[in-house]
Structures are given as structure tokens and as C-alpha cells.
Motif scaffolding. Structure first.
Motif, short mmCIF file in Angstrom:
data_model
loop_
_atom_site.label_atom_id
_atom_site.label_comp_id
_atom_site.label_asym_id
_atom_site.label_seq_id
_atom_site.Cartn_x
_atom_site.Cartn_y
_atom_site.Cartn_z
N SER A 1 0.83 -1.21 0.00
CA SER A 1 0.00 0.00 0.00
C SER A 1 0.86 1.26 0.00
CB SER A 1 -0.93 -0.01 1.22
OG SER A 1 -0.23 -0.45 2.37
N ALA A 2 1.91 1.29 0.82
CA ALA A 2 2.76 2.48 0.89
C ALA A 2 3.51 2.69 -0.42
CB ALA A 2 3.76 2.33 2.04
N GLU B 1 9.08 -4.99 -7.14
CA GLU B 1 8.25 -5.81 -6.23
C GLU B 1 8.60 -7.27 -6.45
OE1 GLU B 1 5.95 -5.67 -3.68
OE2 GLU B 1 6.01 -7.84 -3.96
N ALA C 1 1.18 -6.92 2.25
CA ALA C 1 0.44 -7.56 3.35
C ALA C 1 -1.07 -7.52 3.12
CB ALA C 1 0.78 -6.88 4.68
N SER D 1 -4.59 -9.34 4.36
CA SER D 1 -5.12 -8.68 5.56
C SER D 1 -6.51 -8.14 5.26
CB SER D 1 -4.18 -7.62 6.10
OG SER D 1 -4.26 -6.43 5.38
N THR E 1 -8.69 -5.79 4.76
CA THR E 1 -9.57 -4.66 5.04
C THR E 1 -8.74 -3.39 5.08
OG1 THR E 1 -9.37 -4.59 7.44
CG2 THR E 1 -10.95 -6.18 6.56
N CYS F 1 -8.31 -0.69 7.36
CA CYS F 1 -8.59 -0.19 8.70
C CYS F 1 -7.98 1.19 8.85
CB CYS F 1 -7.97 -1.11 9.74
SG CYS F 1 -8.75 -2.73 9.80
N VAL G 1 15.29 -6.46 -4.30
CA VAL G 1 16.54 -5.79 -3.92
C VAL G 1 17.41 -6.79 -3.19
CG1 VAL G 1 17.48 -4.21 -2.20
CG2 VAL G 1 15.74 -3.43 -3.77
N GLY H 1 0.56 -13.55 7.02
CA GLY H 1 0.49 -12.10 7.22
C GLY H 1 1.48 -11.64 8.28
N ILE H 2 2.29 -10.65 7.89
CA ILE H 2 3.37 -10.18 8.77
C ILE H 2 3.01 -8.79 9.29
CG2 ILE H 2 5.82 -9.58 8.85
CD1 ILE H 2 5.86 -11.52 6.25
N ARG I 1 4.94 0.30 7.09
CA ARG I 1 4.95 -0.20 8.46
C ARG I 1 6.32 -0.23 9.13
NH1 ARG I 1 6.78 -5.50 8.36
NH2 ARG I 1 6.47 -6.61 6.39
N ARG J 1 0.14 0.92 12.00
CA ARG J 1 0.57 0.09 10.86
C ARG J 1 -0.56 -0.24 9.89
NH1 ARG J 1 -1.42 -4.98 11.72
NH2 ARG J 1 -2.40 -5.13 13.75
N THR K 1 -3.75 -0.05 7.03
CA THR K 1 -3.59 0.33 5.63
C THR K 1 -4.01 1.76 5.29
OG1 THR K 1 -4.22 -1.96 5.24
CG2 THR K 1 -3.84 -0.65 3.32
C1 LIG Z 1 -2.14 -10.63 9.84
C2 LIG Z 1 -2.35 -9.20 9.52
C3 LIG Z 1 -3.60 -8.63 9.68
C4 LIG Z 1 -3.79 -7.31 9.36
N1 LIG Z 1 -5.02 -6.79 9.39
C5 LIG Z 1 -5.24 -5.59 8.87
C6 LIG Z 1 -6.52 -5.15 8.62
O1 LIG Z 1 -7.49 -5.87 8.86
N2 LIG Z 1 -6.67 -3.91 8.10
C7 LIG Z 1 -5.62 -3.10 7.82
O2 LIG Z 1 -5.81 -1.99 7.35
N3 LIG Z 1 -4.39 -3.52 8.03
C8 LIG Z 1 -4.17 -4.73 8.52
N4 LIG Z 1 -2.92 -5.19 8.65
C9 LIG Z 1 -1.81 -4.28 8.41
C10 LIG Z 1 -1.56 -3.97 6.97
O3 LIG Z 1 -1.96 -5.02 6.12
C11 LIG Z 1 -0.09 -3.73 6.73
O4 LIG Z 1 0.54 -3.10 7.80
C12 LIG Z 1 0.11 -2.87 5.52
O5 LIG Z 1 -0.53 -3.47 4.43
C13 LIG Z 1 1.59 -2.71 5.29
O6 LIG Z 1 1.78 -2.01 4.10
P1 LIG Z 1 3.25 -1.62 3.65
O7 LIG Z 1 3.10 -1.05 2.28
O8 LIG Z 1 3.92 -0.84 4.68
O9 LIG Z 1 4.08 -2.99 3.61
P2 LIG Z 1 3.78 -4.35 2.86
O10 LIG Z 1 2.37 -4.49 2.57
O11 LIG Z 1 4.48 -5.38 3.68
O12 LIG Z 1 4.51 -4.15 1.47
C14 LIG Z 1 5.88 -4.34 1.26
C15 LIG Z 1 6.10 -4.85 -0.14
O13 LIG Z 1 7.49 -4.88 -0.40
C16 LIG Z 1 7.81 -6.09 -1.07
N5 LIG Z 1 9.22 -6.38 -0.75
C17 LIG Z 1 9.74 -6.65 0.46
N6 LIG Z 1 11.07 -6.83 0.37
C18 LIG Z 1 11.38 -6.66 -0.92
C19 LIG Z 1 12.61 -6.71 -1.63
N7 LIG Z 1 13.79 -6.96 -1.03
N8 LIG Z 1 12.58 -6.48 -2.97
C20 LIG Z 1 11.39 -6.23 -3.60
N9 LIG Z 1 10.20 -6.16 -2.96
C21 LIG Z 1 10.21 -6.38 -1.65
C22 LIG Z 1 6.83 -7.09 -0.50
O14 LIG Z 1 6.63 -8.19 -1.36
C23 LIG Z 1 5.57 -6.25 -0.33
O15 LIG Z 1 4.74 -6.28 -1.48
C24 LIG Z 1 -2.71 -6.52 8.94
C25 LIG Z 1 -1.46 -7.09 8.77
C26 LIG Z 1 -1.31 -8.43 9.03
C27 LIG Z 1 0.00 -9.02 8.81
#
Ligand SMILES: Cc1cc2nc3c(=O)[nH]c(=O)nc-3n(C[C@H](O)[C@H](O)[C@H](O)COP(=O)(O)OP(=O)(O)OC[C@H]3O[C@@H](n4cnc5c(N)ncnc54)[C@H](O)[C@@H]3O)c2cc1C
Length: 451
Positions: free
Chosen positions: A31-32, A51, A59, A65, A67, A69, A143, A320-321, A393, A406, A408
Motif C-alpha cells: 500500500s505504501a 516488487e 500484506a 489482511s 480490510t 482499517c 533488492v 500475514g506479517i 509499516r 501500521r 492500511t
Molecule cells: C495478519 C495481519 C492482519 C492485518 N489486518 C489488517 C486489517 O485488517 N486492516 C488493515 O488496514 N491492516 C491490517 N494489517 C496491516 C496492513 O496489512 C499492513 O501493515 C500494511 O498493508 C503494510 O503495508 P506496507 O506497504 O507498509 O508494507 P507491505 O504491505 O508489507 O509491502 C511491502 C512490499 O514490499 C515487497 N518487498 C519486500 N522486500 C522486498 C525486496 N527486497 N525487494 C522487492 N520487494 C520487496 C513485499 O513483497 C511487499 O509487497 C494486517 C497485517 C497483518 C500481517
């Protein structure tokens, strides 16, 4: 546990083909990353996102995940209707999902609301936004190293089955969730509460549910009623089942007769807390997660009215992390900032989401009622290094604070903020650390965010 620290850092240009020279490289298409790349691209910066999967969503999609939120205010008031307080890129993405039928109306979640999205439509919306913004996307590319000139980030080494190559960029946005770029450069980071991080969860979707019967029993609240918890505890006590999480969450999806289930709680087989940055722990979580999905699905089929003829449609692509590395930033979001609903002139997003801490057998919820806090810009800027910012996150936040910050709705807006800061940094030739959060906030407001 082994970490990559400093092992994948190269000073000077390595002897490898240069794949691209960019204004901005976004690492990670969660998402970020999608927000950051879209906003940079649509504002004229030569931008690419890499990616490791073949789709965006991170995530939210690969981890299912499921939704968005963090958009709505929480309240104890009896006649509490959904009150949206986060807009900007978050609302843009939500409305694109809605236009394709890929997101529900607000659903009750305890004292607040959330919306459930379709993981396939999420991927399509991300592709569409990135394409419209002129962003180049490299899927199936990860990366594996960082190119530095002293303290300055110059680019990354990427790896795919085509081999290794170099991408050079004026600025890098680390949206990997795991702070993959910062860690490889030797930047500072920490893990949760003295190394203890939140549990991973394996999500699954359940098909062929009789929704009327289900809703009549379970109710509208997506957090399970006490009678479900009591049933799980009784079954565990009788030795019939071994379901480690007693408070589970279930969300009706946009698809006919389908539920999305957030129920599993993954620890090591020996009871240890898993740290999924380590492939050994990550693999254990995946395998154990799939097994636990079957246990919860069996429980639902046997004891949840409406689920008698249900089946597991699918599990998440990956477990899910919730939490891995958090960077040490020039600012830290503290637990006190969250519980006191601290507002900031340099705040880059409002956050009304509770502290939702997943450790132990029952997730802990600390509600923020009729209010929100704001996350300061400096939480995205690493203490060490130039031309690097994080989004998502892995921002700098204390353990409990991260358990709120953390979600979305906020991670979309961290990406938006990182992009606005990048535009300022490139256009005005300023270091990220010298940019005022107030200016980032002002540009975000012009682009639709609300404060
Ligand atoms: C079990 C669980 C339940 C959750 N429930 C909810 C919920 O109900 N509602 C809500 O809003 N949020 C929820 N969250 C939180 C939310 O989903 C995440 O915190 C959010 O989506 C994180 O977004 P992000 O973009 O920071 O990171 P991520 O979504 O982790 O994105 C990081 C991306 O970088 C990529 N990546 C990583 N390392 C590399 C690399 N070296 N090279 C290339 N690509 C790479 C990954 O594949 C990934 O696509 C939940 C999370 C989990 C784990």
C-alpha cells in the motif's frame, strides 16, 4: 538469528549492467509503495517500483489482511455511524476499488468500522494507477544489495532470474515493510519490544456460507461475540480442539456467500515467538499456518451456523506479517503520543485506529474514542543516510504505537507523504531531514488529504 546487516552494501558502482537511472526508485509495491510511486510518477518524476511478487498489495493482498482499517473514528456513543477522517490517497484508492465493486460498505469492528476489499481487484487498481502515473513496474524483482557513496544512497542491486543488475536513483523510497534497503546499508533499526514482535496470522477465505444464518448467529460486528470465544475455550478444554486464538474476526467479503477469516495465531512449534525476517521462522509460520487454517475451518464448519457446507477457498499467498524491522528515525512515534491523541503541526496522517496488539492468546485492543493522533513526518526519515526515506509499516514507532499506526489507511498516506517529501527534496535540492513536516502536510492537503 542471522541478519543481512552490511553484508550487501557496495561502495562505488559494481561491475554489473545498469538497468535504469531514475529520479525515484520505490522498493516494494504494498500500500505504501503504490501510493508513493503513483504520486511521484503523476508529478513528473521518472519513477519505478520493484516488487518481489507478480502483483502489488503486499500484506494487504499477498498477506490477505483484506480490510482498509484506520479510516473511521471509534466511539462509544450509541448512535455511532461511520465517520471517515482519513482521505488523500487512501480515499482515492478506496473509491477506485468501489468503482469496480471491489470493496464493501463500512462494517462494524467493535467501536469503529472498516471496509473489506477484494484482493484481485486491489491488484488491478494498483496496476491501473501506476500505469496512469507513468510508473515503470518491475515485478518478480527483489533488492539484494545497496550502492552507497559514504552515507549517501546511490542505488540498489536487484536480482531476478535474468540475473543481477543495478538501478541508480536520485532518491530511494524504502516501502519494503521490512526496511530491506535501510538494513542492507547498515542503517539503524530495532524489532518491537526488545526483539519481541507481534504474531503472524495466516488468513483464509471460506466459501459457500449461508450468510443469513451466519449473520443471525454471529451478528454484524466482525469481532466475534463472546459466545464464540466461550465455545473455542470449551472445545480446547475438552481436548477436542487446539485453537490457540480465542477471539477471532470474520469479515463478509464483496463475493457471494464468502467470509474472510482472521483467526490463526502463529508461534513456533516449540512455543517461541517467531521473527519472520528469518527464513527459518518464516517457513515454520507458513507450514504451521496452513495446518491451523484447517483446524479453524473445521471448527467453523462444525459449530458456526451457516458454515455447515463451507469450504476453504484459499489461504493468503504468504503468512500475514504485522511487524518486522522498525527504522530508527529522526522522530519516534511513542506509545504516549498514541494514547494521548497527540496532534502535531508536522503530522502527515490522522490515526483513529486502536492499539491492536497481537501477542498472547487474545489480541489486545486499546480504543481511541472520538479522537485521533497524528504521525510526525520525521518517523519516515532514517537517522543515518541521505536520499533515503521509508514509507509504510517500517516507520519509527514504539511497539504498542506501531500496533495502531501500521494499518492500511495510514500506510497509504505514509506513501503519499514520502512522495510529497521526495518532490520537495528533488525540486528544491534539500535533504529529507531538512524538509519541514509542515510543508509535506501542506502539499498533502493540496492533494486531498485532510488534517
Ligand atoms: C495478519 C495481519 C492482519 C492485518 N489486518 C489488517 C486489517 O485488517 N486492516 C488493515 O488496514 N491492516 C491490517 N494489517 C496491516 C496492513 O496489512 C499492513 O501493515 C500494511 O498493508 C503494510 O503495508 P506496507 O506497504 O507498509 O508494507 P507491505 O504491505 O508489507 O509491502 C511491502 C512490499 O514490499 C515487497 N518487498 C519486500 N522486500 C522486498 C525486496 N527486497 N525487494 C522487492 N520487494 C520487496 C513485499 O513483497 C511487499 O509487497 C494486517 C497485517 C497483518 C500481517
Amino acid at each position: 538469528m542471522k541478519d543481512w546487516k552490511l553484508e550487501n552494501r557496495t561502495d562505488g558502482l559494481p561491475d554489473m549492467p545498469v538497468l535504469r537511472e531514475l529520479d525515484v526508485l520505490v522498493v516494494g509495491g504494498g500500500s505504501a509503495g503504490v501510493a508513493a510511486a503513483t504520486v511521484c510518477g503523476r508529478n513528473g518524476l521518472k519513477t519505478a517500483v520493484i516488487e518481489k511478487y507478480g502483483f502489488c498489495g503486499g500484506a494487504a493482498v499477498a498477506g490477505m489482511s483484506g480490510t482498509i482499517c484506520g479510516m473511521y473514528m471509534a466511539s462509544d456513543k450509541e448512535s455511532h455511524a461511520p465517520e471517515q477522517v482519513v482521505f488523500g490517497f487512501t480515499e482515492e484508492f478506496r473509491s477506485r476499488l468501489a468503482a469496480r465493486g471491489g470493496v464493501t460498505e463500512p462494517q462494524l469492528y467493535g467501536k469503529t468500522f472498516t471496509v473489506t476489499h477484494d484482493p484481485l481487484v486491489w491488484r488491478e487498481v494498483a496496476d491501473e494507477l501506476l500505469e496512469e502515473a507513468g510508473v515503470e513496474v518491475f515485478y518478480h524483482t527483489a533488492v539484494s544489495g545497496v550502492i552507497m557513496d559514504g552515507e549517501t544512497y546511490k542505488g540498489v542491486i536487484v536480482e531476478s532470474n535474468a540475473g543481477r543488475s543495478v538501478i541508480l536513483a536520485k532518491r530511494i523510497i524504502d516501502a519494503s515493510g521490512d526496511a530491506a534497503v535501510v538494513a542492507r546499508a547498515g542503517g539503524e533499526y530495532f524489532f518491537g519490544d526488545n526483539g519481541v514482535i507481534q504474531n503472524p496470522t495466516m488468513f483464509f477465505r471460506l466459501g459457500n456460507v449461508d450468510m443469513d444464518t451466519y449473520l443471525e448467529f454471529y451478528g454484524e460486528d466482525t469481532i466475534c461475540p463472546p459466545k464464540v470465544t466461550e465455545k473455542i475455550l470449551a472445545l480446547n478444554a475438552s481436548g477436542e480442539y487446539s485453537l490457540p486464538r480465542h477471539k477471532i474476526w470474520i469479515f463478509p467479503t464483496t463475493r457471494l456467500n464468502e467470509l474472510m477469516v482472521n483467526a490463526t495465531r502463529l508461534a513456533g512449534q516449540d512455543g517461541r515467538v517467531l521473527n519472520v525476517i528469518d527464513p527459518v521462522d518464516f517457513s515454520e509460520a507458513e507450514i504451521f499456518g496452513r495446518k491451523q487454517v484447517r483446524d479453524y475451518a473445521k471448527f467453523l464448519k462444525a459449530f458456526m451456523p451457516g458454515c455447515e457446507n463451507s469450504y476453504v477457498v484459499d489461504t493468503a499467498v504468504e503468512v500475514g506479517i504485522r511487524q518486522t524491522r522498525s527504522i530508527e528515525g529522526i522522530e519516534k512515534l511513542t506509545n504516549e503520543d498514541v494514547v494521548s491523541c497527540r496532534k502535531r503541526s508536522d503530522g502527515i496522517v490522522r490515526t483513529p485506529w486502536p492499539i491492536e496488539l497481537h501477542s498472547g492468546t487474545k489480541p489486545k485492543l486499546h480504543w481511541l474514542l472520538d479522537d485521533w493522533y497524528e504521525v510526525p513526518y520525521g518517523t519516515l526519515v532514517p537517522k543515518l543516510g541521505e536520499n533515503i526515506i521509508v514509507a509504510g509499516r517500517c516507520l519509527c514507532a514504539e511497539h504498542e504505537a506501531l500496533a495502531s499506526a501500521r494499518v492500511t489507511a495510514q500506510t497509504f498516506e505514509y506513501g503519499h507523504a514520502a512522495a510529497q517529501a521526495t518532490l520537495l527534496s528533488i525540486r528544491e535540492e534539500r535533504r529529507y531531514r531538512d524538509i519541514r513536516g509542515e510543508d509535506v502536510r501542506e502539499h498533502m492537503t493540496q492533494a486531498g488529504s485532510r488534517f
